[in-house]
Write an enzyme that holds these catalytic residues in place. Sequence first.
Site, PDB file in Angstrom:
ATOM      1  CB  SER A  19      -0.917  -0.085   1.150  1.00  0.00           C
ATOM      2  OG  SER A  19      -0.442  -0.111   2.426  1.00  0.00           O
ATOM      3  CD  GLU A  20       0.038   3.416   2.205  1.00  0.00           C
ATOM      4  OE1 GLU A  20      -0.955   4.040   1.762  1.00  0.00           O
ATOM      5  OE2 GLU A  20       0.140   2.623   3.123  1.00  0.00           O
ATOM      6  CB  THR A  21       7.451   1.877  -0.747  1.00  0.00           C
ATOM      7  OG1 THR A  21       6.636   0.826  -1.093  1.00  0.00           O
ATOM      8  CG2 THR A  21       8.874   1.871  -0.612  1.00  0.00           C
TER       9      THR A  21
END
Length: 124
Positions: A53-55
């Site tokens: 979903s996020e990095t």
Amino acid sequence: MNSVIEKEHIATVRVVNAFVRDGQGGNPAGVLLDADGLSDGDMQAIASGMGLSETAFVSKSATEGFKLDFFTPNRRIPHCGHATIAAFSLLLQEGRVGEGETSKETVDGPRKIVIKDGKPFMEQ
């Protein structure tokens, strides 16, 4: 762990679970330390490849303790809570931060980070 070749060096992206309780659960985020020199396009390509979903991309900051950039597989986002906790957990594990206050620079402004009892807490 996922490695990608960028600008003639190998960058290791780690998957770190934030908000783990008793070693279980958590919310995974990609974290890339030493992201200095990566372009927005590089970071976007890495985040897309991670598929999380996020990095979070951690680099040096001229004004705060660290600079964090956040990308989803499709776009940059200004802030991400669980990826912030994941990034500072990894920085703590690697001995790059210790107990006390530090801060992060993001595109939506600086935020205070406190490391207390071996756990990172962030200003909302």
